[in-house]
Scaffold this active site. Sequence first.
Site, short mmCIF file in Angstrom:
data_model
loop_
_atom_site.label_atom_id
_atom_site.label_comp_id
_atom_site.label_asym_id
_atom_site.label_seq_id
_atom_site.Cartn_x
_atom_site.Cartn_y
_atom_site.Cartn_z
N SER A 259 -15.16 26.27 -26.48
CA SER A 259 -15.39 25.01 -27.19
C SER A 259 -14.34 24.88 -28.27
CB SER A 259 -16.79 25.01 -27.80
OG SER A 259 -16.85 24.10 -28.89
N SER B 11 0.83 -1.22 0.00
CA SER B 11 0.00 0.00 0.00
C SER B 11 0.86 1.26 0.00
CB SER B 11 -0.93 0.00 1.22
OG SER B 11 -0.19 -0.19 2.41
N GLU C 40 -19.66 22.64 -13.91
CA GLU C 40 -20.06 21.29 -14.32
C GLU C 40 -19.17 20.25 -13.65
OE1 GLU C 40 -21.34 21.27 -18.79
OE2 GLU C 40 -19.97 22.94 -18.46
N LYS D 166 -8.18 3.85 2.66
CA LYS D 166 -7.40 5.06 2.38
C LYS D 166 -7.65 5.69 1.02
CE LYS D 166 -4.11 2.97 5.24
NZ LYS D 166 -5.19 2.01 5.27
N HIS E 32 -39.70 24.45 -8.30
CA HIS E 32 -39.90 23.58 -9.47
C HIS E 32 -39.25 24.19 -10.71
CE1 HIS E 32 -43.09 21.57 -7.06
NE2 HIS E 32 -43.30 22.80 -6.63
N ASN F 194 -18.36 28.15 -21.87
CA ASN F 194 -18.94 27.04 -21.10
C ASN F 194 -18.63 27.14 -19.61
OD1 ASN F 194 -20.02 25.84 -23.38
ND2 ASN F 194 -18.13 24.71 -23.81
N GLN G 136 -7.34 -1.85 4.53
CA GLN G 136 -6.36 -1.07 3.77
C GLN G 136 -7.07 -0.26 2.68
OE1 GLN G 136 -2.28 -2.54 3.14
NE2 GLN G 136 -2.87 -2.80 1.00
N LYS H 250 -18.86 29.71 -28.04
CA LYS H 250 -19.23 29.12 -26.75
C LYS H 250 -18.42 29.66 -25.58
CE LYS H 250 -21.67 26.10 -25.83
NZ LYS H 250 -21.71 24.66 -26.07
N1 ARG Z 1 -1.03 -1.21 5.22
C1 ARG Z 1 -1.93 -1.69 6.21
C2 ARG Z 1 -3.24 -0.90 6.13
O1 ARG Z 1 -3.25 0.08 5.51
C3 ARG Z 1 -1.33 -1.51 7.56
C4 ARG Z 1 -1.84 -2.45 8.59
C5 ARG Z 1 -1.36 -3.82 8.34
N2 ARG Z 1 -1.72 -4.70 9.39
C6 ARG Z 1 -1.69 -6.01 9.26
N3 ARG Z 1 -2.05 -6.73 10.26
N4 ARG Z 1 -1.30 -6.58 8.15
O2 ARG Z 1 -4.27 -1.29 6.66
#
Ligand code: ARG
Length: 465
Positions: free
Chosen positions: A278, A24, A291, A326, A157, A286, A323, A284
Site C-alpha cells: 500500500s 478499422s 483482485e 473484433k 455459505h 495486498n 466490424q 499491507k
Molecule cells: N473492416 C470490415 C469489418 O471488419 C471488413 C468488411 C467490410 N465489408 C464491407 N462490406 N464493407 O467488418
Amino acid sequence: MSAKLWGGRFHGQVSDLMRRFNDSIAFDIRLWEADIRGSIAYAQALARAGVISQQEAEALVRGLEMVRAEFAEGRFQVQPDDEDIHTAVERRLKELVGEVAGKLHTGRSRNDQVATDLRLFALDGLRDIQRALCEVQRALLAQARPHVHTLMPGYTHLQRAQPISFAHWCMGYFWQFARDAERMDDCARRIAIMPLGSGALAGNPFRLDRRFLAQALGFPAVTCNALDGVSARDFVAELLFCWALLGVHLSRLAEDLIVYSSAEFGFVTFDDAYATGSSLMPQKRNPDAMELVRGKAGRLIGDLISVLVVLKGLPTSYNKDLQEDKPPLFDALDTLALALPVVAGAVRSLKVNVARMRAALDPAMLATDVAEYLVRKGVPFRQAHHLTGRAVALAEARGVPLNALPLADWQAISPHFEADVLGVFDFERSLASRDVVGGTSPRAVRAQIRQAERWLKKRQCPADE
Ligand code: ARG
C-alpha cells in the site's frame, strides 16, 4: 479519383470524420497473418479454377510473402488510406507486384474475407488460451500433490462445514478448468468452418474449389450457405462465452485465495512476486493479482454481452455493425492471455500455511460424523441429525467444544451414544471415511490426481515430474 478500393462510383471524397469513424485498421491490423494466409490460399484456388494463370498466382503469392515479411519484421507502413487490414494488404501488394494484384479479389468480398480471417484468428487464440489454462491446471496439481493430508475447513455459505484436504480444494478447481478446456474444444469445431467462397452474400461465380481452399487453410469443413457464411458471428459469441465462463471460474478461485490470504484466515501467503503493498499503510500486503483476476471477469462478461447486443436485430448477411465484433474478441483474448499466467504463477508459488489451516478446524465440524455414528448404530438419519443437533446446542449452552461434552450429557440425549462417541472427534478419521470416488479421503484424492494427470497427458500438457 478516390484511392479507396470501392471508389469508382464516388465523385467526392469521404470526410475525415467519416474516415476516422469507418476505419478499422487501428484494431484489425492484428488479423494480418490470417489475412495473408487466406489470400495466399485464395490466389492458388483462383489459379486452380482457371481464373488467373499459374504465373499470376505465383506473382501474387510471392508478393504476399513479401508483405508477410514486412509485418513479421515490423516494417509494414500503414498509409492514411488503409481503411482496414484487407485494403492495407492489397494496397501494399499492388505496390510490390503491380497490376496483377488487382486480380486477387476476384469473386471475393471483404465479407467472406473478414469472416474467414476472424475464424483463423479465433482458432489460434483459442489454442493459446488452452495452453495457458493448462499451466494453471498444472500449478493446481503441483499444489495438490503434497497436500493430500493437509486438513482445512471446507465451507458452505462461507461457514465452516466439514474438514477437507487442501488437495481436495485444489482439485475442485482443476476440474472446472478441465471443462473450460473441453468447452473450447467443442467451440473450435464450430469455428473451424470456412466461409471463404461465399462472396458478398450469394456465393462465388468462378467454380472455385472451396474444399481445396479449406484444406489449404486447415479448415475441416466449409459453410453450407453463403448468406450465413458472411453474417454468422455466433462463433465469436460462443468463444466469448467460453472465455467469460473461464473468467468466472478464475474469479471464484481468486476470491477464495483473497479470503484465505487475509489475516483472519491466514491459510495461504502469496509470494512477493504476486503481492503488492500500500502507498499509505506500510504493513499491507495486498492480493492485487487475485483482485484483478476477479475484476477482469467482469470485463470478459462485458465482451460477451457487447457481441450479443451487436448481433441482436441485425438483418441478414453482412452489416457494418459486424466490424464491432473484433474489439471485444481481442480484448477478451488479451485479458486472458495475461491473467492466466498470473494465476498459474500465483498458485504455483503460493505458500500453504498448514498449521493455520489445521488450527481453524473446530470439533463442531464433525457434527455430521456424530450423526453418521448414530446411523451406524441403526438410528434413522433424520433422527440422528436431530439428536446430534441437541448435543451441539447443549455444548453451546455450556460453552464447551462439542467434543468436551461429558458422556453423561450424550447419554441423556440418547442411549445410542456410547463411550466410543468421543472417538468420532478425529479429523483424520473423518477425512478418511469420505472414501467414495470424488471424496476428500487421501486415497480418493490421490486417485483423482492420477485421473487429472491422465487428462493432462491426453491433451499433450503433461503434469510436472
Ligand atoms: N473492416 C470490415 C469489418 O471488419 C471488413 C468488411 C467490410 N465489408 C464491407 N462490406 N464493407 O467488418
